[in-house]
Design an enzyme around this catalytic site. Structure first.
Site, PDB file in Angstrom:
ATOM      1  N   GLY A  23       0.830  -1.195   0.000  1.00  0.00           N
ATOM      2  CA  GLY A  23       0.000   0.000   0.000  1.00  0.00           C
ATOM      3  C   GLY A  23       0.858   1.236   0.000  1.00  0.00           C
ATOM      4  N   MET A  27       3.401   9.939   2.322  1.00  0.00           N
ATOM      5  CA  MET A  27       4.840  10.113   2.257  1.00  0.00           C
ATOM      6  C   MET A  27       5.590   8.815   1.983  1.00  0.00           C
ATOM      7  SD  MET A  27       5.207  12.680   5.529  1.00  0.00           S
ATOM      8  CE  MET A  27       6.924  13.059   5.258  1.00  0.00           C
ATOM      9  N   LYS A  44       8.717  -0.391   4.734  1.00  0.00           N
ATOM     10  CA  LYS A  44       8.112   0.921   4.549  1.00  0.00           C
ATOM     11  C   LYS A  44       9.210   1.896   4.146  1.00  0.00           C
ATOM     12  CE  LYS A  44       5.477   4.467   7.053  1.00  0.00           C
ATOM     13  NZ  LYS A  44       4.836   4.799   8.351  1.00  0.00           N
ATOM     14  N   ASP A 140      -2.762   7.681  16.550  1.00  0.00           N
ATOM     15  CA  ASP A 140      -3.479   7.467  15.289  1.00  0.00           C
ATOM     16  C   ASP A 140      -4.102   6.074  15.267  1.00  0.00           C
ATOM     17  OD1 ASP A 140      -4.478   8.280  12.852  1.00  0.00           O
ATOM     18  OD2 ASP A 140      -2.735   7.581  11.715  1.00  0.00           O
TER      19      ASP A 140
END
Length: 755
Positions: A23, A27, A44, A140
């Protein structure tokens, strides 16, 4: 779901080979990847188009993202394995969780039943409890940052995590979090955020899981913010059994919200959901995600011509709710992101010391010390890696890895340190060795001179113990039958101490990813039950995380792999436990094993009493195949990054009975058979060389079996003798920079050239 890499896209990030795209966020992008034959990971990386070289603040934020991930250990999280904030495009690698996000699962399968929501909430609350204990805020928590597995949820993406004391790296007017799942105080500004803010977000997540929508859903962002600040939550669709507790989480006043610990206890209702109560639709998604990952693995191996991918995990057995849990995580781990956040804003956290090392066997040893080849952070442990496969990696032969000023040396242990306990570990330039009482001595690895000495336990050990020390790069964990001690590796100061209970003795110790595991066997005579207490302790403090009592006595060393703790059992059989809570995951009555090895997603069982090396399924522990079925190992076999397994055995029919036999790991085909020229006491590997040590001699054999290129060296000593008619030999050797560091049976410590 996974998607193919676009044409012309990069195929490697750091040491990882990319297999598919998971995905993307504002950023970064996230990829499915693998390093050599190690476990699958999620890498990542910063987007190619971002000019991070011109933005020092971005690298600060990225380092803090990694630091926040390492600061947390606990269940229901995904493990940080590696990372590089200084790369041209910074990246981090985490454990790959082969399951959908909560957002995806609810979108495809509908709201979850009450039982599933309760178990989901209890798991996430426990995750928040350990996050906050590490003085980190997630900030988050939303359905997209909760991944689902057969064993329960995994809280991911600490991309905007913030330490309690950290200075916020945000701009005025920027919301840090995801609208619809943010607490009122979070909207006011980052300085107002408290641990209870994460509880508010969890309440909104539970509402989404139970109803398919959030409590503040609205088409206009301004309306969402207004409704949150006014406490206008829509809980009309939340089942009655859950509405009250969700409403408490969504209280406008943070002081009125339950703590994560209270929330976990109330949602769990005093019971443990085993297996995890997912609905059947969710179980089908797990199989879909596993199949997708396997398909991309096969595709990449075919494309690269690398042969067959490592053996897949066997499908889990069916339980009351479908597949029973097959834990594929790496123990109580460092929390990190494995999927990109949909809204990426600012990153904040704390700076912590780097704690990464490459496992030379091909699997990153998460939470372990830095690369053994780094002059500032070399670490060498017994059998080379956490899988105990004997692979010491390139640093074993690379001369620049040697401590400055090294020269061959030989010495006896100092007075007061006996030879009943064997084993050493190297941390940077310090060699730490143990004795039978749990005392430890630290020597200068370059010269053999004393650095410090730490006392052991009172009492009297019953015999020789060969469980070497373990280390996390900052502390060394010294085992003894009488207990375990955590010592500061630089000073020898005691950090924590655990004395074995009365009538029990510590028979095995292992370290992995910030946790020390011990096995304590009941020493009382029959008819007392033969039981063992297994414990997990925080490596930094010694605080007990869990303990479990099991029938039987461990045989050989404990092994920690991919979220499970394995032990062979005296008399036969193998047992595995979850590293999250110590609950039993699998047990088989056979084979009988002298020791276990973790390699390429499998568990290897070897025995000095049975021929061949059994390859066990890491989930079910079922025997899959046998390698070297005609060879009975005399000592632990080794297998490394070249995919060659070597067995030392005795063939009385041969003119030279001591033999070294090599097999291809994948096919099991015998590659070569050579005389050992002496009975080896230990084997090791360094890439393309086999290291065989015996009586003050070290032989190296090329892994291609070229007998003409075998080398042999004598290790220095000033005092050798036979004990009970047996020549003194070296035990538990360590290899670094072309040198060997070892202890002899009679208690001498030596270091000499190995190559």
């Amino acid at each position: 779901m996974l998607t193919p890499l676009p044409p012309g896209a990069a195929r490697h990030i750091g040491p990882y080979r990319l297999l598919a795209r998971i995905g993307a966020g504002g950023m970064g992008e996230v990829f499915l990847a693998r390093r050599d034959q190690g476990q699958l990971v999620a890498v990542k990386a910063v987007r190619q188009e971002l000019d991070v070289d011109l933005d020092d603040a971005f690298r600060v934020r990225f380092r803090r993202e990694m630091a926040a991930a390492r600061a947390v250990t606990g269940p229901f999280t995904a493990a940080l394995l590696d990372g590089d904030a200084e790369a041209r495009l910074p990246w981090l690698a985490t454990e790959y969780v082969p399951g959908p996000s909560l957002a995806d699962a609810v979108a495809r399968c509908g709201p979850l039943p009450v039982k599933s929501v309760r178990a989901l909430g209890a798991g996430l609350a426990r995750a928040l409890a350990v996050v906050h204990a590490a003085r980190v805020l997630h900030r988050d928590l939303k359905p997209g940052n909760v991944l689902l597995t057969p064993e329960g949820p995994r809280l991911i993406d600490f991309g905007i995590a913030r330490a309690f004391e950290a200075t916020a790296l945000t701009m005025t007017g920027v919301l840090v979090g995801t609208p619809g799942f943010m607490a009122p105080e979070q909207i006011e500004g980052s300085h107002a955020v408290v641990p209870a803010s994460d509880v508010f977000s969890l309440g909104a997540v539970l509402c989404h899981a139970a109803t398919g929508r959030g409590p503040f859903d609205d088409s206009e962002l301004a309306s969402v913010v207004f409704r949150i600040s006014q406490g206008d939550a829509d809980l009309s669709g939340v089942p009655d059994e859950l509405r009250g507790i969700v409403a408490e989480c969504l209280a406008t006043d943070p002081d009125r919200r339950p703590t994560p610990t209270e929330l976990a206890e109330r949602l769990a209702d005093g019971t443990a959901a085993t297996p995890f109560p997912w609905p059947s639709d969710a179980l089908s998604l797990f199989a879909e995600y596993r199949s997708a990952a396997a398909a991309f693995e096969r595709s990449e191996f075919e494309r690269s011509g690398a042969g067959e991918p490592p053996p897949p995990q066997a499908p889990p057995a069916l339980g009351a709710f479908g597949p029973a849990p097959v834990l594929k995580r790496r123990r109580l781990p460092w929390v990190a992101a494995s999927a990109a956040a949909a809204v990426v804003v600012a990153v904040a956290g704390v700076m912590l010391p780097d704690a990464l090392r490459d496992d030379p066997a091909g699997t990153p040893a998460a939470g372990s010390p830095p690369d053994a080849g780094s002059a500032s952070g070399r670490v060498v442990t017994a059998l080379g890696n956490q899988g105990r496969s004997g692979e010491f990696g390139a640093s074993a032969v690379r001369e620049d890895a040697l401590p400055d000023g090294w020269r061959p040396w030989s010495r006896k242990k100092p007075k007061g340190v006996d030879s009943m306990g064997k084993g050493c570990v190297i941390v940077r330039s310090t060699l730490v060795c143990r004795d039978g009482w749990g005392a430890a001595i630290a020597l200068d690895a370059a010269t053999g001179k004393d650095r410090w000495k730490a006392p052991g336990f009172s009492g009297k050990p019953s015999g020789i113990q060969e469980n070497p020390p373990e280390t996390d790069g900052e502390r060394v964990f010294v085992p003894s039958e009488l207990g375990v001690t955590g010592l500061d590796v630089a000073t020898g100061d005691e950090v924590w101490r655990h004395e074995a209970p009365a009538h029990a003795g510590v028979v095995s110790v292992a370290y992995a990813q910030g946790v020390v595991y011990t096995a304590e066997f009941n020493r009382r005579a029959a008819p007392e039950p033969r039981t063992t207490v297994l414990r997990a302790r925080r490596a930094s403090t010694g605080r007990q995380l869990w303990k479990t009592s099991v029938d039987g006595k461990p045989q050989g060393a404990l092994l920690v792999r991919s979220g499970r703790l394995y032990t062979a059992l005296e008399g036969g059989g193998v047992l595995s436990l979850s590293t999250l809570a110590g609950d039993e995951k699998a047990r088989v009555p056979e084979p009988a094993c002298s020791g276990l090895i973790g390699y390429a997603g499998a568990i290897l069982c070897w025995s000095v009493e049975h021929e061949g090396v059994r390859v066990l399924d890491s989930g079910t522990l079922a025997s899959r195949r046998t390698i070297g079925a005609t060879k009975e190992p005399d000592i632990a076999p080794v297998v490394g990054e070249k995919g060659v397994l070597v067995i030392a055995s005795t063939d009385e029919r041969a003119e030279l009975p001591d033999r070294l036999t090599a097999y291809d790991w994948k096919s099991g085909k015998k590659l070569w058979d050579l005389p050992a020229r002496g009975n080896p006491s230990a084997l090791g590997l360094s890439r393309d060389r086999l290291l065989s040590v015996g009586s003050y001699e070290i032989r190296t054999v090329p892994l291609d079996g070229d007998a003409e290129n075998v080398t042999q060296r004598t290790v220095p000593t000033t005092d050798t003798k036979a004990i009970d008619g047996v020549a003194d030999t070296l035990t538990t050797p360590l290899y670094l920079g072309g040198a060997i560091f070892a202890e002899s049976i009679e208690g001498r410590l030596v270091s000499g050239r190995a190559l």
